[in-house]
Write a protein that holds these residues in place. Structure first.
Motif, PDB file in Angstrom:
ATOM      1  N   THR A  18      -5.680   6.895  -8.625  1.00 37.28           N
ATOM      2  CA  THR A  18      -6.891   7.234  -7.878  1.00 37.28           C
ATOM      3  C   THR A  18      -6.797   6.753  -6.438  1.00 37.28           C
ATOM      4  N   CYS A  19      -7.650   7.331  -5.621  1.00 37.53           N
ATOM      5  CA  CYS A  19      -7.815   6.900  -4.238  1.00 37.53           C
ATOM      6  C   CYS A  19      -9.288   6.583  -4.028  1.00 37.53           C
ATOM      7  N   THR A  20      -9.572   5.663  -3.118  1.00 33.14           N
ATOM      8  CA  THR A  20     -10.950   5.276  -2.838  1.00 33.14           C
ATOM      9  C   THR A  20     -11.213   5.330  -1.345  1.00 33.14           C
ATOM     10  N   GLY A  21     -12.503   5.354  -1.030  1.00 27.99           N
ATOM     11  CA  GLY A  21     -12.891   5.338   0.362  1.00 27.99           C
ATOM     12  C   GLY A  21     -14.388   5.410   0.500  1.00 27.99           C
ATOM     13  N   PRO A  22     -14.895   5.215   1.714  1.00 26.89           N
ATOM     14  CA  PRO A  22     -16.341   5.286   1.937  1.00 26.89           C
ATOM     15  C   PRO A  22     -16.843   6.725   1.840  1.00 26.89           C
ATOM     16  N   PHE A  23     -18.069   6.848   1.326  1.00 29.92           N
ATOM     17  CA  PHE A  23     -18.701   8.150   1.142  1.00 29.92           C
ATOM     18  C   PHE A  23     -19.772   8.342   2.209  1.00 29.92           C
ATOM     19  N   THR A  24     -19.751   9.483   2.863  1.00 35.72           N
ATOM     20  CA  THR A  24     -20.771   9.844   3.841  1.00 35.72           C
ATOM     21  C   THR A  24     -21.532  11.053   3.306  1.00 35.72           C
ATOM     22  N   PRO A  25     -22.831  10.880   2.954  1.00 35.32           N
ATOM     23  CA  PRO A  25     -23.595  12.010   2.409  1.00 35.32           C
ATOM     24  C   PRO A  25     -23.748  13.132   3.437  1.00 35.32           C
ATOM     25  N   ALA A  26     -23.824  14.364   2.943  1.00 34.49           N
ATOM     26  CA  ALA A  26     -23.972  15.520   3.822  1.00 34.49           C
ATOM     27  C   ALA A  26     -25.375  15.577   4.413  1.00 34.49           C
ATOM     28  N   SER A  27     -26.383  15.210   3.630  1.00 34.29           N
ATOM     29  CA  SER A  27     -27.755  15.220   4.127  1.00 34.29           C
ATOM     30  C   SER A  27     -28.175  13.787   4.440  1.00 34.29           C
ATOM     31  N   ALA A  28     -28.766  13.599   5.604  1.00 31.33           N
ATOM     32  CA  ALA A  28     -29.166  12.262   6.040  1.00 31.33           C
ATOM     33  C   ALA A  28     -30.285  11.729   5.151  1.00 31.33           C
TER      34      ALA A  28
ATOM     35  N   THR B  18     -18.654  13.662   2.324  1.00 28.67           N
ATOM     36  CA  THR B  18     -17.229  13.536   2.628  1.00 28.67           C
ATOM     37  C   THR B  18     -16.737  12.158   2.220  1.00 28.67           C
ATOM     38  N   ILE B  19     -15.464  12.086   1.945  1.00 23.70           N
ATOM     39  CA  ILE B  19     -14.797  10.820   1.662  1.00 23.70           C
ATOM     40  C   ILE B  19     -13.654  10.683   2.653  1.00 23.70           C
ATOM     41  N   GLU B  20     -13.543   9.485   3.223  1.00 23.00           N
ATOM     42  CA  GLU B  20     -12.382   9.163   4.041  1.00 23.00           C
ATOM     43  C   GLU B  20     -11.513   8.245   3.199  1.00 23.00           C
ATOM     44  N   VAL B  21     -10.366   8.736   2.797  1.00 21.31           N
ATOM     45  CA  VAL B  21      -9.494   7.986   1.897  1.00 21.31           C
ATOM     46  C   VAL B  21      -8.890   6.811   2.660  1.00 21.31           C
ATOM     47  N   THR B  22      -9.193   5.594   2.152  1.00 26.09           N
ATOM     48  CA  THR B  22      -8.677   4.392   2.812  1.00 26.09           C
ATOM     49  C   THR B  22      -7.626   3.668   1.977  1.00 26.09           C
ATOM     50  N   ARG B  23      -7.668   3.857   0.665  1.00 27.38           N
ATOM     51  CA  ARG B  23      -6.727   3.148  -0.197  1.00 27.38           C
ATOM     52  C   ARG B  23      -6.374   4.019  -1.395  1.00 27.38           C
ATOM     53  N   CYS B  24      -5.112   4.013  -1.755  1.00 30.00           N
ATOM     54  CA  CYS B  24      -4.667   4.787  -2.910  1.00 30.00           C
ATOM     55  C   CYS B  24      -3.920   3.888  -3.877  1.00 30.00           C
ATOM     56  N   GLY B  25      -4.255   4.020  -5.147  1.00 28.13           N
ATOM     57  CA  GLY B  25      -3.543   3.330  -6.208  1.00 28.13           C
ATOM     58  C   GLY B  25      -2.593   4.294  -6.880  1.00 28.13           C
TER      59      GLY B  25
END
Length: 171
Positions: free
Chosen positions: A74-84, A64-71
């Motif tokens: 494009t938009c950017t944000g931290p990535f959280t992998p689905a599998s630990a 998943t990505i939580e969108v924190t900034r948009c240009g």
């Protein structure tokens, strides 16, 4: 008084005219069929740039990505992998569209060899095939006008509208 033409001359002209009409009809059908096929091939080609990453996710990094900034693009944000424990990029980039908003979290799949991600799940699949929906609509006009196949054109247009509507609703 105009003398009557012999029957053989009259029938040869009619045969010649019918052959010309048939050749023109065949040329129109061949040309419009080629244009419709080319439009549909272009739609598949444009959709296939992103569709395999979204549809064939086995072996790809998902999360998943939580969108924190948009240009602007494009938009950017931290990535959280689905599998630990899977190594994924810390920050990822997603293309800015009407479907991506700052502050929201989206299920994504990482494109190989970089930090670019694409929406996954039903919304991502339908969004990837949007160019094909537009191609179906455009091809329906060619099929109706150039090939004069109205039923086929209505089917193509209905499929295009259904695809675009489903993508709009899910995204």
């Amino acid at each position: 008084m105009i003398p009557a033409m012999p029957a053989s001359t009259r029938s040869s002209r009619q045969v010649s005219r019918q052959a010309s009409v048939s050749a023109l009809r065949f040329g129109r059908i061949a040309a419009m069929g080629a244009v419709a096929a080319l439009i549909l091939i272009a739609g598949v080609w444009a959709s296939w740039r992103t569709a395999p990453y979204v549809m064939l996710t086995k072996g790809r990094e998902r999360g998943t990505i939580e969108v924190t900034r948009c240009g602007q693009d494009t938009c950017t944000g931290p990535f959280t992998p689905a599998s630990a424990g899977s190594p994924g990029p810390d920050r990822v980039v997603i293309g800015k569209s009407v479907a991506v908003r700052k502050g929201r979290t989206y299920a994504v799949v990482v494109k190989p060899g970089g930090d670019e991600v694409l929406r996954s799940g039903p919304a991502g699949i339908l969004y990837a095939w949007v160019p094909m929906g537009g191609a179906l609509l455009l091809a329906s006009v060619v099929v109706a006008g150039g090939l004069r196949r109205t039923r086929v054109a209505w089917v193509l247009a209905g499929l295009g509208v259904a695809l675009l509507t489903a993508a709009f609703v899910t995204v």
